[in-house]
Design a protein around this motif. Structure first.
Motif, PDB file in Angstrom:
ATOM      1  N   ASP A 162       0.810  -1.209   0.000  1.00 32.04           N
ATOM      2  CA  ASP A 162       0.000   0.000   0.000  1.00 32.04           C
ATOM      3  C   ASP A 162       0.850   1.268   0.000  1.00 32.04           C
ATOM      4  OD1 ASP A 162      -2.931  -0.973   0.484  1.00 32.04           O
ATOM      5  OD2 ASP A 162      -1.713  -2.086   1.930  1.00 32.04           O
ATOM      6  N   LEU A 163       0.286   2.295  -0.624  1.00 33.01           N
ATOM      7  CA  LEU A 163       0.868   3.627  -0.627  1.00 33.01           C
ATOM      8  C   LEU A 163      -0.155   4.606  -0.062  1.00 33.01           C
ATOM      9  CD1 LEU A 163       2.139   3.617  -4.326  1.00 33.01           C
ATOM     10  CD2 LEU A 163       3.608   3.337  -2.343  1.00 33.01           C
ATOM     11  N   VAL A 164       0.327   5.671   0.571  1.00 30.73           N
ATOM     12  CA  VAL A 164      -0.526   6.797   0.930  1.00 30.73           C
ATOM     13  C   VAL A 164      -0.243   7.915  -0.056  1.00 30.73           C
ATOM     14  CG1 VAL A 164      -0.973   8.617   2.618  1.00 30.73           C
ATOM     15  CG2 VAL A 164      -0.813   6.252   3.354  1.00 30.73           C
ATOM     16  N   ILE A 165      -1.298   8.471  -0.615  1.00 32.96           N
ATOM     17  CA  ILE A 165      -1.150   9.474  -1.666  1.00 32.96           C
ATOM     18  C   ILE A 165      -2.049  10.665  -1.349  1.00 32.96           C
ATOM     19  CG2 ILE A 165      -2.931   8.361  -3.078  1.00 32.96           C
ATOM     20  CD1 ILE A 165      -1.346   9.189  -5.542  1.00 32.96           C
ATOM     21  N   GLU A 166      -1.511  11.859  -1.533  1.00 29.21           N
ATOM     22  CA  GLU A 166      -2.291  13.070  -1.308  1.00 29.21           C
ATOM     23  C   GLU A 166      -3.067  13.413  -2.582  1.00 29.21           C
ATOM     24  OE1 GLU A 166      -1.704  17.747   0.059  1.00 29.21           O
ATOM     25  OE2 GLU A 166       0.010  16.392  -0.034  1.00 29.21           O
ATOM     26  N   ALA A 167      -4.186  14.086  -2.413  1.00 28.62           N
ATOM     27  CA  ALA A 167      -5.004  14.452  -3.557  1.00 28.62           C
ATOM     28  C   ALA A 167      -5.718  15.768  -3.258  1.00 28.62           C
ATOM     29  CB  ALA A 167      -6.023  13.358  -3.859  1.00 28.62           C
ATOM     30  N   GLU A 168      -6.299  16.303  -4.310  1.00 28.75           N
ATOM     31  CA  GLU A 168      -7.166  17.461  -4.172  1.00 28.75           C
ATOM     32  C   GLU A 168      -8.557  17.078  -4.673  1.00 28.75           C
ATOM     33  OE1 GLU A 168      -5.933  21.088  -5.910  1.00 28.75           O
ATOM     34  OE2 GLU A 168      -4.271  21.391  -4.518  1.00 28.75           O
ATOM     35  N   VAL A 169      -9.546  17.230  -3.814  1.00 28.31           N
ATOM     36  CA  VAL A 169     -10.932  16.959  -4.174  1.00 28.31           C
ATOM     37  C   VAL A 169     -11.682  18.279  -4.088  1.00 28.31           C
ATOM     38  CG1 VAL A 169     -12.991  15.598  -3.682  1.00 28.31           C
ATOM     39  CG2 VAL A 169     -10.718  14.649  -3.203  1.00 28.31           C
ATOM     40  N   HIS A 170     -12.055  18.814  -5.257  1.00 29.15           N
ATOM     41  CA  HIS A 170     -12.710  20.130  -5.307  1.00 29.15           C
ATOM     42  C   HIS A 170     -11.881  21.172  -4.552  1.00 29.15           C
ATOM     43  CE1 HIS A 170     -16.166  18.194  -7.106  1.00 29.15           C
ATOM     44  NE2 HIS A 170     -16.251  17.375  -6.077  1.00 29.15           N
ATOM     45  N   ASP A 171     -10.557  21.165  -4.822  1.00 30.11           N
ATOM     46  CA  ASP A 171      -9.604  22.129  -4.254  1.00 30.11           C
ATOM     47  C   ASP A 171      -9.393  21.961  -2.754  1.00 30.11           C
ATOM     48  OD1 ASP A 171      -9.166  23.330  -6.727  1.00 30.11           O
ATOM     49  OD2 ASP A 171     -10.893  24.650  -6.484  1.00 30.11           O
ATOM     50  N   LYS A 172      -9.807  20.833  -2.181  1.00 30.86           N
ATOM     51  CA  LYS A 172      -9.564  20.564  -0.770  1.00 30.86           C
ATOM     52  C   LYS A 172      -8.674  19.329  -0.644  1.00 30.86           C
ATOM     53  CE  LYS A 172     -13.919  22.536   0.879  1.00 30.86           C
ATOM     54  NZ  LYS A 172     -15.166  22.288   1.636  1.00 30.86           N
ATOM     55  N   PRO A 173      -7.717  19.336   0.320  1.00 33.46           N
ATOM     56  CA  PRO A 173      -6.804  18.202   0.460  1.00 33.46           C
ATOM     57  C   PRO A 173      -7.497  16.955   0.990  1.00 33.46           C
ATOM     58  CG  PRO A 173      -6.466  19.758   2.239  1.00 33.46           C
ATOM     59  CD  PRO A 173      -7.428  20.407   1.292  1.00 33.46           C
ATOM     60  N   GLN A 174      -7.042  15.808   0.530  1.00 30.26           N
ATOM     61  CA  GLN A 174      -7.603  14.521   0.958  1.00 30.26           C
ATOM     62  C   GLN A 174      -6.513  13.471   0.826  1.00 30.26           C
ATOM     63  OE1 GLN A 174     -11.038  13.241   1.867  1.00 30.26           O
ATOM     64  NE2 GLN A 174      -9.559  11.688   2.480  1.00 30.26           N
ATOM     65  N   LEU A 175      -6.423  12.543   1.794  1.00 29.28           N
ATOM     66  CA  LEU A 175      -5.491  11.435   1.721  1.00 29.28           C
ATOM     67  C   LEU A 175      -6.206  10.187   1.229  1.00 29.28           C
ATOM     68  CD1 LEU A 175      -3.363  11.757   4.981  1.00 29.28           C
ATOM     69  CD2 LEU A 175      -2.693  12.361   2.651  1.00 29.28           C
ATOM     70  N   PHE A 176      -5.504   9.417   0.374  1.00 25.49           N
ATOM     71  CA  PHE A 176      -6.040   8.166  -0.145  1.00 25.49           C
ATOM     72  C   PHE A 176      -5.041   7.043   0.132  1.00 25.49           C
ATOM     73  CE2 PHE A 176      -8.388  11.265  -2.502  1.00 25.49           C
ATOM     74  CZ  PHE A 176      -9.604  10.676  -2.798  1.00 25.49           C
ATOM     75  N   ARG A 177      -5.570   5.855   0.299  1.00 32.64           N
ATOM     76  CA  ARG A 177      -4.726   4.660   0.335  1.00 32.64           C
ATOM     77  C   ARG A 177      -4.792   4.026  -1.049  1.00 32.64           C
ATOM     78  NH1 ARG A 177      -3.188   0.587   4.341  1.00 32.64           N
ATOM     79  NH2 ARG A 177      -4.270   1.812   5.919  1.00 32.64           N
ATOM     80  N   LEU A 178      -3.640   3.885  -1.662  1.00 35.95           N
ATOM     81  CA  LEU A 178      -3.539   3.343  -3.007  1.00 35.95           C
ATOM     82  C   LEU A 178      -2.820   2.008  -2.936  1.00 35.95           C
ATOM     83  CD1 LEU A 178      -3.774   3.664  -6.099  1.00 35.95           C
ATOM     84  CD2 LEU A 178      -1.633   4.963  -6.030  1.00 35.95           C
ATOM     85  N   SER A 179      -3.445   0.960  -3.479  1.00 37.89           N
ATOM     86  CA  SER A 179      -2.846  -0.367  -3.435  1.00 37.89           C
ATOM     87  C   SER A 179      -3.090  -1.081  -4.738  1.00 37.89           C
ATOM     88  CB  SER A 179      -3.435  -1.170  -2.273  1.00 37.89           C
ATOM     89  OG  SER A 179      -4.716  -1.644  -2.588  1.00 37.89           O
ATOM     90  N   ILE A 180      -2.562  -2.290  -4.843  1.00 43.68           N
ATOM     91  CA  ILE A 180      -2.767  -3.091  -6.039  1.00 43.68           C
ATOM     92  C   ILE A 180      -4.225  -3.523  -6.154  1.00 43.68           C
ATOM     93  CG2 ILE A 180      -0.400  -3.900  -6.096  1.00 43.68           C
ATOM     94  CD1 ILE A 180      -1.325  -6.496  -4.817  1.00 43.68           C
ATOM     95  N   ASN A 181      -4.981  -3.343  -5.096  1.00 45.55           N
ATOM     96  CA  ASN A 181      -6.396  -3.733  -5.102  1.00 45.55           C
ATOM     97  C   ASN A 181      -7.324  -2.568  -5.377  1.00 45.55           C
ATOM     98  OD1 ASN A 181      -5.818  -6.459  -4.366  1.00 45.55           O
ATOM     99  ND2 ASN A 181      -5.492  -5.749  -2.274  1.00 45.55           N
ATOM    100  N   GLY A 182      -6.788  -1.344  -5.492  1.00 43.21           N
ATOM    101  CA  GLY A 182      -7.636  -0.202  -5.796  1.00 43.21           C
ATOM    102  C   GLY A 182      -7.309   1.018  -4.962  1.00 43.21           C
ATOM    103  N   LEU A 183      -8.286   1.896  -4.846  1.00 43.58           N
ATOM    104  CA  LEU A 183      -8.125   3.199  -4.222  1.00 43.58           C
ATOM    105  C   LEU A 183      -9.212   3.384  -3.171  1.00 43.58           C
ATOM    106  CD1 LEU A 183      -6.492   5.942  -4.538  1.00 43.58           C
ATOM    107  CD2 LEU A 183      -8.372   6.655  -6.038  1.00 43.58           C
TER     108      LEU A 183
END
Length: 255
Positions: free
Chosen positions: A230-251
């Motif tokens: 698993d990886l932790v990845i930062e994102a922007e959702v409608h210009d607001k920060p959000q953390l996601f867990r990204l893995s070989i099984n999905g997001l």
């Protein structure tokens, strides 16, 4: 043996051995290679004993013809201009999986104007330095320095003999006339992909898509690995920060 010049060495280490990986050419280029840089013609590996730092073995492997066809669309007698090593994986039997990228800065009148992330390279070498396979994933991503750059480039994780490369690209991957594919980054619409290269060098890919994340900009360049899959990845959702867990099984989101 002819004279070969190794340009920069990147390192990987185990409990008792140091591995040095670099790319070589037959000339060094003008003024230390900074001006008129040489084309890289192959990959080199050095196995170093950590007890006395002696060289146990070394190997030099030229890039195969199919690798050049993947990159240039035809078999040409020229090497690769740039490779920046991103990661080196050491297997239990001391095989190396090397992940690299063509990354450079564009200048206009001496002023840096854009950062370019081009092709991705994956190499696998046996314990003696022989090249088992070399893969090129065609990619064309550029961004002005005034804009956010984190959604360019890629993140990767190595799981059970398979390299997973996560990157943003257009929703439809373009197929060239020679059958090759090229990934471009649409700055308005990002689609997350999982490219996989298995232990024998076979390449496959799929989209990681959830309707919930349709307006999300995933910043794949700075993902952090948190465990074996698993990886932790930062994102922007409608210009607001959000953390996601990204893995070989999905997001999935991290609350």
């Amino acid at each position: 043996m002819r004279d070969l010049f190794v340009h920069r060495l990147d390192l990987a280490i185990t409990s008792n051995k140091l591995f040095c990986v670099g790319y070589y050419s037959e000339r060094i280029g003008g003024i230390g290679g900074y001006f008129n840089p040489p084309r890289l013609e192959g990959i080199a590996r050095f196995n170093i004993d950590l007890t006395d730092f002696s060289i146990e073995s070394e190997g030099f492997s030229p890039f195969p013809n199919q690798f050049k066809i993947d990159k240039y669309g035809k078999d040409v007698d020229k090497g690769v201009l740039r490779i920046r090593t991103r990661n080196i994986i050491v297997s239990e039997n001391e095989e190396l999986v090397v992940l690299g990228e063509d990354c450079f800065i564009s200048y206009r009148e001496g002023i840096p104007v854009a950062l370019n992330y081009k092709d991705i390279y994956v190499f696998k070498m046996d314990e003696f330095g022989n090249l088992l396979f070399a893969k090129c994933i065609k990619k064309d991503q550029s961004e002005n320095f005034r804009k956010r750059l984190e959604h360019c480039s890629f993140s990767s994780i190595y799981v059970k003999g398979k390299m997973h490369i996560f990157l943003n690209a257009e929703r439809e991957i373009k197929v060239k006339k020679d059958g090759g594919k090229i990934l471009k980054l649409d700055n308005e619409i990002h689609q997350l992909y999982d490219f996989r290269i298995d232990d024998s060098g076979e390449l496959s890919y799929s989209q990681i898509f959830k309707e919930l994340y349709g307006n999300t900009s995933l910043e794949v360049r700075f993902a952090i690995q948190i465990n074996d899959s698993d990886l932790v990845i930062e994102a922007e959702v409608h210009d607001k920060p959000q953390l996601f867990r990204l893995s070989i099984n999905g997001l999935m989101t991290l609350d």
